[in-house]
Design an enzyme around this catalytic site. Structure first.
Site, short mmCIF file in Angstrom:
data_model
loop_
_atom_site.label_atom_id
_atom_site.label_comp_id
_atom_site.label_asym_id
_atom_site.label_seq_id
_atom_site.Cartn_x
_atom_site.Cartn_y
_atom_site.Cartn_z
N HIS A 103 -2.73 -1.08 -4.21
CA HIS A 103 -4.20 -1.12 -4.28
C HIS A 103 -4.73 0.30 -4.11
O HIS A 103 -3.99 1.23 -3.84
CB HIS A 103 -4.81 -2.08 -3.27
CG HIS A 103 -4.52 -1.74 -1.83
ND1 HIS A 103 -4.84 -2.58 -0.78
CD2 HIS A 103 -3.95 -0.65 -1.25
CE1 HIS A 103 -4.49 -2.03 0.36
NE2 HIS A 103 -3.96 -0.85 0.10
N SER B 10 0.84 -1.20 0.00
CA SER B 10 0.00 0.00 0.00
C SER B 10 0.88 1.26 0.00
O SER B 10 1.66 1.47 -0.91
CB SER B 10 -0.95 -0.05 1.21
OG SER B 10 -1.91 0.96 1.15
#
Length: 203
Positions: A128, A103
């Protein structure tokens, strides 16, 4: 660096002209211009990392800083404060993933100086879209929904800039969790090399 682990941080004792001096291991490595970004990205940790980057710039603005990352990600705003500081300061910031960069951790790994972004062979990377939740009146929920979409767009453009991937591919890949191995992240452009031995990097 992490309060819950303070009692487990080893100390290093050095002999100096004035006698012995003890450092915790992170402070000793900071003298070698090594900064650790470990654990969830949150405001307190981000402030510590930013402070260390600024300190090392003031010590020597022409010498690289080495940022070691092992993080599951976390707060976008905290992460972007680190990212912006990395781009702002004069020294190149070399990044190295040990363990995982997920992330926001992956964004920071990719944001290192070109040609100086590395990972170890068994590193795991994840990109993501940002996560968020909000409760309240419908109008307020709509405001926050629009904000998180803007944040997603901003992060996608950062990844596109540093990986060289088309923005359309970044948008597609970050729509769901997108895991990568070390070699896959190299092909994707998140890192510039996969290191196997110390001789391949100065620190």
């Amino acid at each position: 660096m992490i309060d819950s682990l303070n009692t487990l941080v080893p100390m290093v004792v050095e002999q100096t002209a004035r006698g012995e001096r003890a450092y915790d291991i992170y402070s000793r490595l900071l003298k070698e211009r090594v900064v650790f970004l470990v654990g969830p990205v949150e405001d307190h940790m981000a402030n510590l990392v930013v402070a260390q980057l600024l300190f090392l710039e003031s010590e020597n603005p022409d010498k690289d800083i080495h940022l070691y990352i092992n993080s599951p990600g976390g707060s976008v705003t905290a992460g972007l404060s680190i990212y912006d500081t990395m781009q702002f300061i004069k020294p190149d910031v070399s990044t190295l993933c040990v363990g995982q960069a997920a992330s926001m951790g992956a964004v920071l790994l990719a944001g290192g100086a070109g040609g100086k972004r590395h990972c170890l062979p068994h590193s795991r990377l994840l990109i993501h879209q940002p996560l968020g939740g909000f409760q309240g009146q419908a109008t307020d929920i709509d405001i926050h929904a629009r904000e998180i979409l803007l944040v997603r767009e901003r992060l996608n453009h950062i990844l596109a800039k540093h990986t060289g991937q088309p923005i359309e591919k970044i948008q597609h890949d970050t729509d769901r969790d997108y895991f990568m191995s070390a070699t896959e992240s190299l092909a994707y452009g998140l890192v510039d090399s996969v290191l196997k031995q110390r001789a391949e990097i100065s620190l």
